[in-house]
Design an enzyme around this catalytic site. Structure first.
Site, mmCIF file in Angstrom:
data_model
loop_
_atom_site.group_PDB
_atom_site.id
_atom_site.type_symbol
_atom_site.label_atom_id
_atom_site.label_comp_id
_atom_site.label_asym_id
_atom_site.label_seq_id
_atom_site.Cartn_x
_atom_site.Cartn_y
_atom_site.Cartn_z
ATOM 1 N N ARG A 119 65.176 -42.270 34.524
ATOM 2 C CA ARG A 119 63.995 -43.154 34.426
ATOM 3 C C ARG A 119 64.375 -44.601 34.162
ATOM 4 N NH1 ARG A 119 62.589 -38.676 31.653
ATOM 5 N NH2 ARG A 119 61.212 -37.290 32.807
ATOM 6 N N LYS A 141 63.728 -56.848 42.940
ATOM 7 C CA LYS A 141 63.162 -55.985 43.983
ATOM 8 C C LYS A 141 64.264 -55.050 44.464
ATOM 9 C CE LYS A 141 60.369 -58.732 46.858
ATOM 10 N NZ LYS A 141 59.675 -58.725 48.159
ATOM 11 N N GLU A 183 69.052 -68.411 55.225
ATOM 12 C CA GLU A 183 68.233 -68.367 53.994
ATOM 13 C C GLU A 183 68.436 -69.625 53.157
ATOM 14 O OE1 GLU A 183 65.897 -66.216 53.093
ATOM 15 O OE2 GLU A 183 66.239 -64.608 54.541
ATOM 16 N N LYS A 225 64.800 -69.568 43.508
ATOM 17 C CA LYS A 225 64.425 -68.142 43.478
ATOM 18 C C LYS A 225 64.047 -67.734 42.056
ATOM 19 C CE LYS A 225 64.246 -63.747 44.914
ATOM 20 N NZ LYS A 225 64.485 -62.809 45.987
ATOM 21 N N GLU A 235 55.037 -60.022 42.374
ATOM 22 C CA GLU A 235 54.477 -60.401 43.662
ATOM 23 C C GLU A 235 52.966 -60.202 43.698
ATOM 24 O OE1 GLU A 235 57.133 -60.286 47.595
ATOM 25 O OE2 GLU A 235 56.194 -58.382 47.158
ATOM 26 N N ARG A 240 55.261 -65.798 44.914
ATOM 27 C CA ARG A 240 56.489 -65.229 45.467
ATOM 28 C C ARG A 240 56.433 -65.171 46.992
ATOM 29 N NH1 ARG A 240 60.069 -60.748 42.210
ATOM 30 N NH2 ARG A 240 61.639 -60.461 43.800
ATOM 31 N N ASN A 244 58.540 -66.365 51.780
ATOM 32 C CA ASN A 244 58.476 -65.832 53.146
ATOM 33 C C ASN A 244 58.386 -66.922 54.210
ATOM 34 O OD1 ASN A 244 58.704 -63.176 52.400
ATOM 35 N ND2 ASN A 244 56.511 -62.929 52.097
ATOM 36 N N HIS A 247 59.430 -66.226 57.740
ATOM 37 C CA HIS A 247 59.677 -64.789 57.867
ATOM 38 C C HIS A 247 58.664 -64.041 58.725
ATOM 39 C CE1 HIS A 247 62.782 -65.518 54.989
ATOM 40 N NE2 HIS A 247 63.104 -64.255 54.909
ATOM 41 N N HIS A 251 60.517 -61.610 61.236
ATOM 42 C CA HIS A 251 60.386 -60.149 61.275
ATOM 43 C C HIS A 251 59.989 -59.676 62.660
ATOM 44 C CE1 HIS A 251 59.822 -60.150 56.652
ATOM 45 N NE2 HIS A 251 61.074 -59.865 56.965
ATOM 46 N N HIS A 263 69.312 -60.825 60.374
ATOM 47 C CA HIS A 263 68.137 -61.308 59.658
ATOM 48 C C HIS A 263 68.134 -62.840 59.504
ATOM 49 C CE1 HIS A 263 64.805 -61.378 56.892
ATOM 50 N NE2 HIS A 263 65.544 -61.983 55.980
HETATM 51 N N1 LIG Z 1 65.811 -57.073 47.228
HETATM 52 C C1 LIG Z 1 65.503 -58.205 47.826
HETATM 53 O O1 LIG Z 1 64.798 -59.032 47.259
HETATM 54 C C2 LIG Z 1 66.050 -58.482 49.182
HETATM 55 C C3 LIG Z 1 65.931 -59.761 49.734
HETATM 56 C C4 LIG Z 1 66.492 -60.011 50.985
HETATM 57 C C5 LIG Z 1 67.136 -58.990 51.672
HETATM 58 N N2 LIG Z 1 67.235 -57.750 51.117
HETATM 59 C C6 LIG Z 1 67.935 -56.657 51.816
HETATM 60 O O2 LIG Z 1 69.311 -57.006 51.956
HETATM 61 C C7 LIG Z 1 69.856 -56.274 53.042
HETATM 62 C C8 LIG Z 1 70.777 -57.173 53.820
HETATM 63 O O3 LIG Z 1 71.809 -57.613 52.977
HETATM 64 P P1 LIG Z 1 73.131 -58.316 53.516
HETATM 65 O O4 LIG Z 1 72.770 -59.326 54.509
HETATM 66 O O5 LIG Z 1 73.891 -58.718 52.319
HETATM 67 O O6 LIG Z 1 73.841 -57.162 54.358
HETATM 68 P P2 LIG Z 1 74.845 -55.974 53.942
HETATM 69 O O7 LIG Z 1 74.708 -55.581 52.552
HETATM 70 O O8 LIG Z 1 74.687 -54.931 54.980
HETATM 71 O O9 LIG Z 1 76.279 -56.680 54.130
HETATM 72 C C9 LIG Z 1 76.674 -57.107 55.409
HETATM 73 C C10 LIG Z 1 78.056 -56.579 55.764
HETATM 74 O O10 LIG Z 1 79.053 -57.336 55.095
HETATM 75 C C11 LIG Z 1 79.940 -56.478 54.397
HETATM 76 N N3 LIG Z 1 80.383 -57.238 53.231
HETATM 77 C C12 LIG Z 1 79.675 -57.509 52.113
HETATM 78 N N4 LIG Z 1 80.341 -58.351 51.331
HETATM 79 C C13 LIG Z 1 81.517 -58.610 51.947
HETATM 80 C C14 LIG Z 1 82.622 -59.447 51.637
HETATM 81 N N5 LIG Z 1 82.642 -60.220 50.543
HETATM 82 N N6 LIG Z 1 83.643 -59.466 52.500
HETATM 83 C C15 LIG Z 1 83.617 -58.734 53.638
HETATM 84 N N7 LIG Z 1 82.587 -57.947 53.996
HETATM 85 C C16 LIG Z 1 81.544 -57.897 53.148
HETATM 86 C C17 LIG Z 1 79.141 -55.260 54.124
HETATM 87 O O11 LIG Z 1 79.984 -54.153 53.915
HETATM 88 C C18 LIG Z 1 78.309 -55.150 55.386
HETATM 89 O O12 LIG Z 1 79.061 -54.557 56.411
HETATM 90 C C19 LIG Z 1 68.696 -55.731 53.840
HETATM 91 O O13 LIG Z 1 68.616 -54.345 53.655
HETATM 92 C C20 LIG Z 1 67.486 -56.421 53.230
HETATM 93 O O14 LIG Z 1 66.330 -55.620 53.274
HETATM 94 C C21 LIG Z 1 66.702 -57.488 49.902
#
Ligand SMILES: NC(=O)c1ccc[n+]([C@@H]2O[C@H](COP(=O)([O-])OP(=O)(O)OC[C@H]3O[C@@H](n4cnc5c(N)ncnc54)[C@H](O)[C@@H]3O)[C@@H](O)[C@H]2O)c1
Length: 360
Positions: A119, A141, A183, A225, A235, A240, A244, A247, A251, A263
């Site tokens: 939990r 999030k 971003e 942020k 949100e 918040r 977007n 976005h 999307h 993205h």
């Molecule tokens: N929680 C939130 O508020 C929030 C906000 C924006 C996005 N997201 C989520 O984030 C995700 C995308 O995240 P991302 O863009 O970081 O992608 P990701 O986590 O898939 O990482 C991208 C790639 O880079 C690799 N990688 C990571 N760090 C590395 C490093 N230092 N050196 C070499 N390789 C590395 C990973 O293994 C992966 O293959 C999506 O699922 C999205 O929905 C969440």
């Protein structure tokens, strides 16, 4: 130099630490915990594992690496179930902690696991992608995907801290890095003039991933942020939603173009659309829109949609967007700052689509 930004939340505030060797703080932060589980991906563990293992070992904290697969498919309930089983067999308890060491996929999956395991156990976010440092790791999030859609299951679970070391970005694949820069430009366009100037002056150093300019840039983004999260943690007030910017169209582009578009690349094109639409509606001067597009160009980011997309197709996708509630909603800059604009003039919308190379 290390920068520290406070996310002000009543009783549960925490620091975002940005700087070379930020993860050295793990020892002090987690001192006294019986066990700490480090959730990561194999490649990240191989390249940078010592940065988290070192401080934990030095502080005498028992720890173990748990890896999840790479990619959006790994962000699933199946992964959460398998990971939770592994944590239970290892003996992780309510008073222990998790470290989410990776990009947004690791952060969201490990964060959600932390939200529901026993939990709720404490989690420290140690992001390793630019996108995760400026966005995903901050704000609590968490969640995973279903076959029916992205991020459909999740929870708010604020971390104990967010530790961002810009030097880990050295190994990030080029496209992933540039995706994060999309971003970053969003934060500049949210009204951070100092960040805008920093990008304009230091774009080459930023593209070269110089740690000192990255520290400044990440800290500026994290400051925005953190302020938005503090103003609207769950949100609910609409504050918040200003995050977007760009976005709505991003999307739709991601859906229409499939996985051909990362993205942040989709966000870059979405930001051009948002700037052009705001200018077309005479909410901002044309030169403000041009300056925004200039930031994207300075960072080699795309400013046009992939070939062959049609506006009616994108509009149909946007109408189905879970956040839209039926009407067509855009987040746009204007005289009162960034705000939601519902059902703007269709002629201006068409012009903005044309500006990003979408057939109207
Ligand atoms: N929680 C939130 O508020 C929030 C906000 C924006 C996005 N997201 C989520 O984030 C995700 C995308 O995240 P991302 O863009 O970081 O992608 P990701 O986590 O898939 O990482 C991208 C790639 O880079 C690799 N990688 C990571 N760090 C590395 C490093 N230092 N050196 C070499 N390789 C590395 C990973 O293994 C992966 O293959 C999506 O699922 C999205 O929905 C969440």
């Amino acid at each position: 130099v290390t920068t520290r930004i406070r996310v002000e939340l009543a009783g549960r505030g925490y620091d975002v630490v940005v700087g070379v060797d930020a993860s050295a703080e793990l020892g002090a932060l987690l001192a006294g915990r019986a066990r700490v589980a480090v959730v990561t991906q194999q490649l990240i563990a191989d390249a940078h594992g010592d940065r988290v293992r070192g401080p934990l070992a030095e502080a005498g904290i028992a720890h173990e690496l748990f890896t999840i697969d790479d990619g959006e498919d790994a962000k699933s309930l199946a992964t959460v179930e398998r990971l939770s089983g592994e944590l239970a067999r290892w003996g992780l308890k309510r008073s222990d902690a998790l470290i989410a060491f990776g990009g947004g996929v690791v952060g969201d999956t490990a964060g959600f696991t932390a939200a529901i395991y026993y939990r709720g156990v404490d989690v420290v976010q140690v992001p390793t992608t630019l996108l995760a440092m400026v966005d995903a790791a901050i704000g609590g999030k968490t969640g995973v995907n279903l076959d029916e859609g992205k991020n459909l299951v999740g929870a708010f679970h604020q971390p104990l801290a967010v530790l961002c070391d810009p030097t880990v970005l050295a190994t990030l694949p080029e496209r992933e890095y540039r995706s994060g820069l999309g971003e970053v430009v969003k934060y500049a366009m949210l009204g951070d003039d100092a960040l805008t100037a920093l990008i304009e002056e230091r774009n080459a150093d930023l593209l070269a991933r110089k740690p000192e300019v990255l520290t400044d840039v990440i800290a500026r983004c994290a400051t925005t942020k953190a302020a938005v999260v503090a103003a609207d943690e769950l949100e609910q007030t609409g504050v918040r939603a200003t995050l977007n910017l760009g976005h709505t169209v991003a999307h739709a582009l991601e859906t229409a173009a499939g996985y051909g578009l990362l993205h942040g690349e989709a966000v870059a094109v979405g930001l051009v659309f948002a700037a052009q639409l705001a200018a077309g509606l005479e909410r901002i001067p044309t030169r403000a829109a041009d300056r925004a597009v200039g930031l994207l160009r300075a960072l080699d980011l795309p400013t046009r949609a992939p070939e062959g997309l049609r506006a009616d197709e994108l509009l149909a996708i946007m109408g189905r967007d879970k956040k839209s509630g039926g009407a067509l909603t855009f987040v746009l800059d204007g005289p009162n700052g960034i705000e939601r604009v519902v059902d703007p003039d269709p002629a201006a919308v068409r012009k903005a689509f044309a500006a990003i190379g979408v057939e109207v």
